[in-house]
Structures are given as C-alpha cells and as structure tokens.
Design an enzyme around this catalytic site. Sequence first.
Site, PDB file in Angstrom:
ATOM      1  N   ASP A 139       0.818  -1.212   0.000  1.00 23.81           N
ATOM      2  CA  ASP A 139       0.000   0.000   0.000  1.00 23.81           C
ATOM      3  C   ASP A 139       0.856   1.267   0.000  1.00 23.81           C
ATOM      4  O   ASP A 139       1.877   1.342   0.699  1.00 23.81           O
ATOM      5  CB  ASP A 139      -0.833  -0.057   1.290  1.00 23.81           C
ATOM      6  CG  ASP A 139      -1.740   1.119   1.476  1.00 23.81           C
ATOM      7  OD1 ASP A 139      -2.744   1.189   0.766  1.00 23.81           O
ATOM      8  OD2 ASP A 139      -1.445   1.962   2.342  1.00 23.81           O
TER       9      ASP A 139
ATOM     10  N   GLU B 272      13.659 -15.215  -0.301  1.00 24.27           N
ATOM     11  CA  GLU B 272      13.818 -16.267   0.709  1.00 24.27           C
ATOM     12  C   GLU B 272      12.821 -17.395   0.471  1.00 24.27           C
ATOM     13  O   GLU B 272      12.865 -18.416   1.145  1.00 24.27           O
ATOM     14  CB  GLU B 272      13.605 -15.672   2.109  1.00 24.27           C
ATOM     15  CG  GLU B 272      14.610 -14.580   2.437  1.00 24.27           C
ATOM     16  CD  GLU B 272      14.159 -13.703   3.615  1.00 24.27           C
ATOM     17  OE1 GLU B 272      13.285 -14.129   4.393  1.00 24.27           O
ATOM     18  OE2 GLU B 272      14.689 -12.587   3.735  1.00 24.27           O
TER      19      GLU B 272
HETATM   20  C1  GLC Z   1      -3.947   3.243  -0.257  1.00 24.51           C
HETATM   21  C2  GLC Z   1      -5.235   2.470  -0.052  1.00 24.51           C
HETATM   22  C3  GLC Z   1      -6.285   3.416   0.454  1.00 24.51           C
HETATM   23  C4  GLC Z   1      -5.827   3.954   1.795  1.00 24.51           C
HETATM   24  C5  GLC Z   1      -4.467   4.640   1.658  1.00 24.51           C
HETATM   25  C6  GLC Z   1      -3.839   4.888   2.994  1.00 24.51           C
HETATM   26  O1  GLC Z   1      -4.049   4.168  -1.273  1.00 24.51           O
HETATM   27  O2  GLC Z   1      -5.604   1.826  -1.233  1.00 24.51           O
HETATM   28  O3  GLC Z   1      -7.538   2.806   0.572  1.00 24.51           O
HETATM   29  O4  GLC Z   1      -6.745   4.880   2.289  1.00 24.51           O
HETATM   30  O5  GLC Z   1      -3.552   3.846   0.944  1.00 24.51           O
HETATM   31  O6  GLC Z   1      -3.364   3.694   3.545  1.00 24.51           O
END
Ligand code: GLC
Length: 530
Positions: A193, A247
């Site tokens: 993310d 790994e």
């Molecule tokens: C990413 C996720 C989103 C979230 C953001 C903060 O873009 O897809 O849903 O709010 O990160 O973690």
Amino acid sequence: MRLKYIHGVSAKITYRISHELNELNGITEKLDYLAWLGVDVIWISPFFVSPLTDFGYDIADYRAIDPTFGGLEDFQKLLEKAHTLDIKVMIDLVPCHTSDQHPWFQEARSSRDNPKRDYYIWRDGRDGKEPNNWRSLSGGSSWEFDEPTNQFYLHSFLKTQPDLNWDNPAVRDEMKNVVRFWFDMGVDGMRVDAIWGISKDPEFGDDSPNPDFHGDPEAYGAFIHDHCKMGPHFQEYLHELASVCDEYDDKQIVFEFYPDEKLGDIYQQYHRVMKAHPKASAFFMEYRQDEWHAEHTGQKIENYLRAAGSAKPFFCLGNHDQPRIASRLGTERARALHFLNLLTPGVSVMYYGDEIGMTNGELTAEDIQDNFSPANSVIDSRDLERTPMQWDDTQFAGFSSVQPWLPVHANAIRTNVLTQAMHPDSLLHLHRRLLHLRRNMPVLQRGTLEVINTGNGFVLGIKRELNSERAYIYINFADAPQHFFIPEHTEIIASTRPHRSIIRKNGQLTIPSHCGILLLHKGKWLNSRP
Ligand code: GLC
C-alpha cells in the site's frame, strides 16, 4: 517454481460477502463461486487489528486479526480452502504508516527520547507553524502538532495514520518481518500500500507549486510532490522489501503505484519500481484516467509492458479507491475494457462486483463513512465504490441479513450474480468464458503483445503471439460501427456482442460500436481444440 497466477486473474474483495458470518468466513464461503468464475488469485483488504478510521489501512497490530473480520483460525481456514481450489491469496501490506493507536506510536509520542521515537517522523515547527508545506492526501497539512512533546509528526494520510520513518533500519526490519510472518503462514503475495512515501527529501524542503492547478491553493493537487515522495532512497528501500521474496520459492509482491506525470517520465517510474526486483511488480492503473482513445490506450499498454521487463504485469481496471468502471465509462465501454483487460498478459485485476457491472452506490451525505470524504461530501467519496456485493435480488442483495454499513444499490434487483448466472449473454458469463479461455490457451497466457495498425484510428488492434499460435484482439472505441482488415485464416473465438452483429466480408470485419472481439489464427490450437 513460477507463480501460477502469472497468468491469473485477481479479484479484489472488500468486507463481508456473506450474512451471519464474519467477513473472513464470508469470503471463504464464496470461494467456490470465484473458482467457478475462473479467478485464481484473491487480494483481500487489510483485516488486521485497527480502530478502522481508514477501513483497516490504519493498523494497530500487524500480526493479529481484528475481531470485526474474524480470527486467525478463520483466516487459516480461508487459506486452506483457497489453496484446495487452486486459488492464491494476496493480502495488503501497509508499510508506510501505522494507526496512531499502534503501541509503537503510543510509545513514540510519550517522550522525545523514547526508543520508538525514531520509528516516526517528528519535526519542530517553522515560525510557529507546520515544518513545511506538505499536504496530506486526505486533505489539509501532513503535519499534526503533538502537545506532549511539543513537535509535529508527519502523516501523509489521516492524522490517525502517522508515517513510519523508513530511514530507520529498525523500521525496515520490522516490516520485513511482518512480510515473513504472513508468507510463513501460507499467504502467496502482498499488495504493498501507498509505497511512494517510503522515501522523502531528507532536507524536508517545500513541495513546488503546481502551475497547472487552479483550485484551492491548499489542496493536495496544488503542489508537485517533488519533496514529499519518491526521495533518494526510494529504489533502495523497495528493493530491500522485495528481497524478502527471495527467501521463498513462490511469493509475489505488487506495489500500489500511480504514476505522477509531474515527476518526469511516468514509465521511467514504473521501470524503476519493476526493475528493482524480479518478484516485484507495480499495477497498471492507466485505465482510471478514462481516456477513451484507441491509439493512446495501445501505447500505454505497450509502454507499461516495456517498463515491466521480466516482472509480472498487473493490469488493473478498478479498486476500492476508484469510482466503479461501469459508472466511469458506461456499460458498453466498460464491457469492452473488461474484454481487453482479460486478454492482456500477466494478471488482470478486477474489483468485486465489476464482473456483473456494479455501478457506484447512490449515497446521501448521511451514508458516508469514509473519513477521506471532505465534510461528508458524496462527490468523490470512495464509499461510492464500496457498497455491498450484489449476490441476488433479496432485501440486502444476499450480502447480509441486516442493514449493512453502506446501503445496497437499488439496481441489485437486476444487477446481481444470481440473475446474471441464468443469462448466458450476461457480463458475468462473458468474464467466465474469457477466464476459462485464458486458462486453456497458452498464447493468451504467455504470448507476446504487439499493438498492430488496423488502418482505422478508432479500432485498437493487438496481436498476441506464442510460437506458431497467434491471437488478435480488436476493440472499437467509436460510437458507431467500424470496419477494418483482419488477417486471413482467423476464426472469431469471443466477442462482447452477439456474433450476428459482426460482419465478415472481403477480408474485412465490421463490428458494432464499443465492441471487443477475439480472433484466433487457425493453427495448432484450433485444430486440437476439444
Ligand atoms: C492506499 C489504499 C487506500 C488507503 C491509503 C492509505 O491508497 O488503497 O484505501 O486509504 O492507501 O493507507
């Protein structure tokens, strides 16, 4: 061993998809449906312990499951059943920020000399104000003043999501250990993310103004993000994180990545990410720009594949942060783009419900749950694309036996899995046909991709080739029927429209507006087809 989902399809599932079950058990219950559809990887949004100020993207314990979603045993059952059905499981890794409720942050904010202080990013104010002009993606400044220690902490998203300090090697080790924890449990891959903030300008210089932006001067878009993201250690840290895959024999990482045109050549950015490590990839998110143009779409696909090199491509039509594709483009265009997306190489990512053409929810300001929506504004709220999955035409669309956290769309009465399963011409069956074709045709799995000149600017032509096998994909981007020449000795294998609406004459095809069509060169595969 190579990953099976190199050629697979991933379905993004968020939240509960069954009633009277917790969310994880709900997903487990629906795995048979996904197997029937032909999906072979699922990606599940964060289900870790969280105060849920950002629906789980604010994690308070990376190794435990929030009771809202179930328990560890539920997740293990999910994994076991998925693997029995030959479905891989990807989960979200949120490495750049935690919840402000995470014990690390609680410790860090307790005093300036706490050992966890340097897990986060703290700065003194500038003339009594924020340390610099960086903006949060969820609105306002990225800095929040923290009274007890008289300093600001950085949060690229909500103030409940303090940024982790990746320049601290201990933080990098913590995150690599989180990846190992879930990989050791049997998870097959991770969607990483919001990775662009992993490295920032060490001098914390102001972001430059964006000369092309004419709205609120304090908005995120009012700046070019040349200091707050993709700093000097960007590649190095990505590499370090992705190296955990080395790994293991068969694990994959895919980075959330939206190319930022203001930061130079966007494909160079892809390249930097995807070349960083062979088992790491980055999403192709260009479809979200909604540019409906045959030639440009072809160029973007080719450029992305070139940048990907030997990394696995992940073509993505939508996710929980983007308006639904059927609402963005309309039913017909969306159908054509689904067709294209399922016939490109690598992993074709679809968002839950897209396979039946779910549209953005019809929400009022009172319905809004997402804290990213300014003043509970419905426009642009991510809740629009997060309404419950539409399984059938019953009161809560088969999703729940009680009122879910967002209202079920009124169109669930027609747009639902059960109804479409009974209609062979439905979008659902089109998905199923294409997914099964992909599985059975090596040229669609491993074939090269080349954009070909169709002699008609409205028609995108793509050739996929593997040894003597050739497949041709054509998409008509025009609002009217179009004709174009096609190679000899080809047979129509699939299309988005009934075959009777397609005319083949004198080496040319005439196809309706927004139609997608797949032709196969009459070679080995056709002859040996059962
Ligand atoms: C990413 C996720 C989103 C979230 C953001 C903060 O873009 O897809 O849903 O709010 O990160 O973690």
